[in-house]
Design a protein around this motif. Structure first.
Motif, PDB file in Angstrom:
ATOM      1  N   GLY B  73      -4.438  21.616  63.388  1.00  0.00           N
ATOM      2  CA  GLY B  73      -5.746  21.500  62.824  1.00  0.00           C
ATOM      3  C   GLY B  73      -6.751  22.425  63.095  1.00  0.00           C
ATOM      4  O   GLY B  73      -8.125  22.301  63.293  1.00  0.00           O
ATOM      5  N   VAL B  74      -6.254  23.646  62.769  1.00  0.00           N
ATOM      6  CA  VAL B  74      -7.521  25.083  62.785  1.00  0.00           C
ATOM      7  C   VAL B  74      -8.515  24.454  61.985  1.00  0.00           C
ATOM      8  O   VAL B  74      -8.305  24.363  60.698  1.00  0.00           O
ATOM      9  CB  VAL B  74      -6.565  26.283  62.508  1.00  0.00           C
ATOM     10  CG1 VAL B  74      -5.894  26.191  61.013  1.00  0.00           C
ATOM     11  CG2 VAL B  74      -7.375  27.432  62.630  1.00  0.00           C
ATOM     12  N   GLY B  75      -9.564  25.061  62.305  1.00  0.00           N
ATOM     13  CA  GLY B  75     -10.829  25.147  61.468  1.00  0.00           C
ATOM     14  C   GLY B  75     -11.316  23.535  61.631  1.00  0.00           C
ATOM     15  O   GLY B  75     -12.602  23.205  61.232  1.00  0.00           O
ATOM     16  N   SER B  76     -10.750  22.523  62.126  1.00  0.00           N
ATOM     17  CA  SER B  76     -11.328  21.238  62.325  1.00  0.00           C
ATOM     18  C   SER B  76     -12.045  21.209  63.591  1.00  0.00           C
ATOM     19  O   SER B  76     -12.386  22.083  64.325  1.00  0.00           O
ATOM     20  CB  SER B  76     -10.208  20.116  62.281  1.00  0.00           C
ATOM     21  OG  SER B  76      -9.603  20.281  63.682  1.00  0.00           O
ATOM     22  N   SER B 119     -12.410  33.365  60.738  1.00  0.00           N
ATOM     23  CA  SER B 119     -12.018  32.733  59.507  1.00  0.00           C
ATOM     24  C   SER B 119     -11.541  31.249  59.999  1.00  0.00           C
ATOM     25  O   SER B 119     -11.155  30.985  61.202  1.00  0.00           O
ATOM     26  CB  SER B 119     -10.389  33.695  59.340  1.00  0.00           C
ATOM     27  OG  SER B 119      -9.657  32.767  58.523  1.00  0.00           O
ATOM     28  N   ALA B 120     -11.825  30.380  59.256  1.00  0.00           N
ATOM     29  CA  ALA B 120     -11.521  28.809  59.516  1.00  0.00           C
ATOM     30  C   ALA B 120      -9.943  28.504  59.490  1.00  0.00           C
ATOM     31  O   ALA B 120      -9.645  27.503  60.024  1.00  0.00           O
ATOM     32  CB  ALA B 120     -12.310  27.986  58.566  1.00  0.00           C
ATOM     33  N   THR B 121      -9.074  29.531  59.029  1.00  0.00           N
ATOM     34  CA  THR B 121      -7.746  29.288  59.125  1.00  0.00           C
ATOM     35  C   THR B 121      -6.765  30.114  60.032  1.00  0.00           C
ATOM     36  O   THR B 121      -5.662  30.096  60.046  1.00  0.00           O
ATOM     37  CB  THR B 121      -7.190  29.635  57.677  1.00  0.00           C
ATOM     38  OG1 THR B 121      -7.207  30.889  57.268  1.00  0.00           O
ATOM     39  CG2 THR B 121      -7.827  28.635  56.437  1.00  0.00           C
ATOM     40  N   PHE B 122      -7.713  30.920  60.722  1.00  0.00           N
ATOM     41  CA  PHE B 122      -6.576  31.969  61.622  1.00  0.00           C
ATOM     42  C   PHE B 122      -7.643  32.037  63.053  1.00  0.00           C
ATOM     43  O   PHE B 122      -8.048  33.294  63.303  1.00  0.00           O
ATOM     44  CB  PHE B 122      -6.659  33.126  61.098  1.00  0.00           C
ATOM     45  CG  PHE B 122      -5.532  34.280  61.510  1.00  0.00           C
ATOM     46  CD1 PHE B 122      -4.770  33.832  62.482  1.00  0.00           C
ATOM     47  CD2 PHE B 122      -5.265  35.641  60.994  1.00  0.00           C
ATOM     48  CE1 PHE B 122      -3.980  34.594  63.150  1.00  0.00           C
ATOM     49  CE2 PHE B 122      -4.316  36.199  61.388  1.00  0.00           C
ATOM     50  CZ  PHE B 122      -3.566  35.864  62.476  1.00  0.00           C
TER      51      PHE B 122
END
Lengths: 251, 251, 251
Positions: B73-76, B119-122
């Motif tokens: 759920g990274v970035g959520s 970063s919204a993914t890391f």
């Protein structure tokens, strides 16, 4: 501060080659911290190693020595290099794997001599590890070899502008999650076309429902194609080199 | 004493994400010891990570900081957590992966703010690593974020008592050796029934002849189904969730 | 100087067993440096582990403690050993995996007692790690157990001389690159016959064109069969035990 030596190889660990290399490092310089980065680069895949090096080489502290051994030409007349760049050091074969540091301003490279007794198949142990120990403990790079003025440099392929304002790129890597990383940057967003599908660039994986294929700006700044809770590369049959097009928002 | 930061992720190592994360840690806190625990958690398998965390989080010395990043759920809007429990610290996503420490008495959790530039993914690199460096060097957890009062908690499914005195459980994990780890405890021994077979609980793998499928009390205290010099999960077609029954000795 | 403890296991890392073992080591002796050598030895493959140990055990500095856990007989009456050899220490099961150090002159072995509370399936955590911590911090090996006078020893099979001056050997390992490592040494060069093919011994992989199958003297001194930019074991269907013949240059 203990000096840091990092390791990136395609050796795997089961055969004991990495163990030998670490033994040589600790025997020469017991005060160092040896840091595993990866030993799972696909065998002889110089391009995968180059992309990984680009991600990490400058994130480590000043003085860090990076050993990179993905070396299909070991024992040939390819040079063995030590590179100084932005206050870090890199040692590895002259096959392009050190390019991210070589392309930075002010970098210098020297060609390491290969001792007569060195194994012709394992320069990691017999050439690169001793050079890394020397650099980690303050030996000047200039004393390690003669300047190498034209090291091999590889670059990420550049995207090109299409006739209609689109940007035509390609997949440069597939990561472990099946995300396809492209060479496209999309500072103002837009739509992505790949494998016959079109999709908007969203902010993160969670901005999609499970199973959806989406485009996001990944952690290295490039557009990635991902599948929410899935594997985009498998779902869309993507590989390194697959074509991908960006239609920028203003287009 | 050098502070310890451990890493558990599902990143693999070949793509360079772990390398970036380590670079951030060593750049912020060169005095730490970074310890790899695993980067081979199956991608996005929160449950596998939770079970691994249960095994190790309390075995490390006081003051250890555990980074755990298995984060579909990274970035959520899922929270990013730092947890203090029994004098250790854990940082990771609020998806249940930190449950073993959250369920211990006296634990506290705070929600880490996500910087605009992250970063919204890391989040491993941009949120969890900086928090871990801060905790490892003595920053109070209370200064890192606001209290999180209802973190997500996952528990190992409980076995239930059957009508005839048996105990009905399930397989909670398959390990690398093909051992099927159940949620059954058998302090007084007994017989195990699984996949249409019945077997006594023996003391160790060596108490069987090669090829035999046996039950033993494993190193975490749960009953495991194993095959001497073989792979029980393959031999019996077992998976997470497979039913397994204990008939206690006194029954 | 911080003492070094190395780890070689067949545990993989995903299940948390290695993590537990490291926790025990750091809790007992926070001042040590724990070095991963491999956790990817094929499950229960004692022979692969023995060959890896042969490569590395003596390359580490004096005082290093090597933990080796590939242990299909865990919990049986096989002894648990600590070995002192050439100023290094090794701990592991008495199944031949420690042979390279046991065969060196002046080695000594003691049998470690197994505490009543030790798990019968995880001596790595409950027997070998505590012994390694003790040795790393200066405890005398003689205080750890009674002398073991006849430890299990395994040797690399010896090549034998053929009737016509040839030397008949076998493949003893296949490495990650598909190189087939034999038990042949060829100080004066010669020709190799394997799987119906004949080839000269060349200096290194680069002395062949892509796709060629070649023989080289590998980094451990043995003749290896390799394929330039390929996988020799797959190309020639080689496995441990495959026959290989050397026709020395003078023959």
């Amino acid at each position: 501060m203990r000096p840091i030596i990092t390791l990136l190889t395609d050796f795997g660990t089961a055969d004991g080659y990495v163990a030998e290399l670490k033994g040589v490092l600790y025997a020469a310089t017991p005060e160092v911290t040896v840091v595993d980065l990866s030993h799972d680069i696909p065998p002889q895949d110089v391009e995968s190693a180059r992309l990984a090096v680009a991600r990490y080489w400058r994130r480590f502290p000043s003085g860090t020595v990076h050993i990179i051994v993905v070396d299909p030409g070991v024992g040939s007349n390819r040079a063995a290099l030590a590179v100084s760049s932005d206050d870090r050091f890199l040692v590895g074969p002259d096959n392009g794997v050190l390019s991210p540091a070589l392309l930075a301003g002010g970098s210098r490279a020297v060609a390491l001599p290969v001792p007569t007794m060195a194994s012709a198949t394992f320069h990691g142990r017999d050439v690169f590890a001793p050079a890394a120990s020397a650099l980690a403990t303050g030996t000047s790079i200039d004393t390690l070899g003669a300047a190498c003025l034209d090291p091999v440099v590889r670059r990420t392929p550049e995207a090109r502008r299409g006739p209609d304002g689109s940007v035509i790129g390609e997949v440069i890597a597939i990561d472990r999650f099946g995300n396809a990383i492209s060479n496209l940057i999309a500072p103002r967003g837009g739509r992505i076309e790949i494998a016959g599908r079109a999709m908007p660039i969203v902010r993160t994986y969670a901005d999609a429902v499970v199973g959806d294929v989406i485009a996001v700006v990944g952690s290295s700044g490039f557009v990635e194609i991902a599948q929410r809770d899935g594997n985009a590369a498998r779902a869309l049959d993507l590989a390194r080199g697959s074509a991908v097009t960006l239609r920028p928002s203003s287009a």
